[in-house]
Scaffold this motif. Sequence first.
Motif, PDB file in Angstrom:
ATOM      1  N   ALA A 291       0.844  -1.194   0.000  1.00 39.02           N
ATOM      2  CA  ALA A 291       0.000   0.000   0.000  1.00 39.02           C
ATOM      3  C   ALA A 291       0.880   1.245   0.000  1.00 39.02           C
ATOM      4  O   ALA A 291       2.085   1.174   0.238  1.00 39.02           O
ATOM      5  N   ARG A 292       0.267   2.362  -0.257  1.00 39.85           N
ATOM      6  CA  ARG A 292       0.984   3.644  -0.265  1.00 39.85           C
ATOM      7  C   ARG A 292       0.528   4.484   0.921  1.00 39.85           C
ATOM      8  O   ARG A 292      -0.632   4.484   1.294  1.00 39.85           O
ATOM      9  N   ASP A 293       1.475   5.218   1.522  1.00 44.06           N
ATOM     10  CA  ASP A 293       1.113   6.109   2.624  1.00 44.06           C
ATOM     11  C   ASP A 293       0.689   7.458   2.059  1.00 44.06           C
ATOM     12  O   ASP A 293       0.572   7.639   0.855  1.00 44.06           O
ATOM     13  N   LYS A 294       0.471   8.433   2.937  1.00 44.98           N
ATOM     14  CA  LYS A 294      -0.009   9.751   2.502  1.00 44.98           C
ATOM     15  C   LYS A 294       0.983  10.475   1.604  1.00 44.98           C
ATOM     16  O   LYS A 294       0.605  11.297   0.786  1.00 44.98           O
ATOM     17  N   ASN A 295       2.261  10.185   1.761  1.00 43.87           N
ATOM     18  CA  ASN A 295       3.286  10.832   0.953  1.00 43.87           C
ATOM     19  C   ASN A 295       3.554  10.107  -0.365  1.00 43.87           C
ATOM     20  O   ASN A 295       4.372  10.548  -1.156  1.00 43.87           O
ATOM     21  N   GLY A 296       2.894   8.977  -0.584  1.00 43.43           N
ATOM     22  CA  GLY A 296       3.082   8.223  -1.808  1.00 43.43           C
ATOM     23  C   GLY A 296       4.188   7.191  -1.735  1.00 43.43           C
ATOM     24  O   GLY A 296       4.513   6.559  -2.739  1.00 43.43           O
ATOM     25  N   ASN A 297       4.774   7.011  -0.571  1.00 43.55           N
ATOM     26  CA  ASN A 297       5.823   6.002  -0.412  1.00 43.55           C
ATOM     27  C   ASN A 297       5.196   4.614  -0.303  1.00 43.55           C
ATOM     28  O   ASN A 297       4.179   4.435   0.350  1.00 43.55           O
ATOM     29  N   LEU A 298       5.825   3.644  -0.918  1.00 42.92           N
ATOM     30  CA  LEU A 298       5.321   2.276  -0.900  1.00 42.92           C
ATOM     31  C   LEU A 298       5.669   1.596   0.417  1.00 42.92           C
ATOM     32  O   LEU A 298       6.821   1.600   0.844  1.00 42.92           O
ATOM     33  N   ILE A 299       4.650   1.030   1.064  1.00 39.01           N
ATOM     34  CA  ILE A 299       4.844   0.258   2.289  1.00 39.01           C
ATOM     35  C   ILE A 299       4.743  -1.203   1.887  1.00 39.01           C
ATOM     36  O   ILE A 299       3.667  -1.688   1.552  1.00 39.01           O
TER      37      ILE A 299
END
Length: 86
Positions: free
Chosen positions: A50-58
């Motif tokens: 999934a992606r966080d609020k900043n668009g980084n991939l988790i």
Amino acid sequence: MAALKRLIPSLNRVLVEKIVPPSKTNTGILLPEKTSKLNSGKVIAVGPGARDKNGNLIPVAFKEGDHVLLPEYGGIEVKLSDKELR
């Protein structure tokens, strides 16, 4: 098995094949059904994450081939070519 390759989980979802414990030992002793209450499975496919609020991939914490415990009533049950998947 080709049908399983077409199922690709999205986001942080995981596809798990339920492991059915044997009902009989190698020597022929029948095991009671009560011992097979443990819901475990093998991870078949993993989504990219999934992606966080900043668009980084988790990334997902599991990888293909891991053995996991399944909740009794959790997940969506899918039957595909005589295999029980969640």
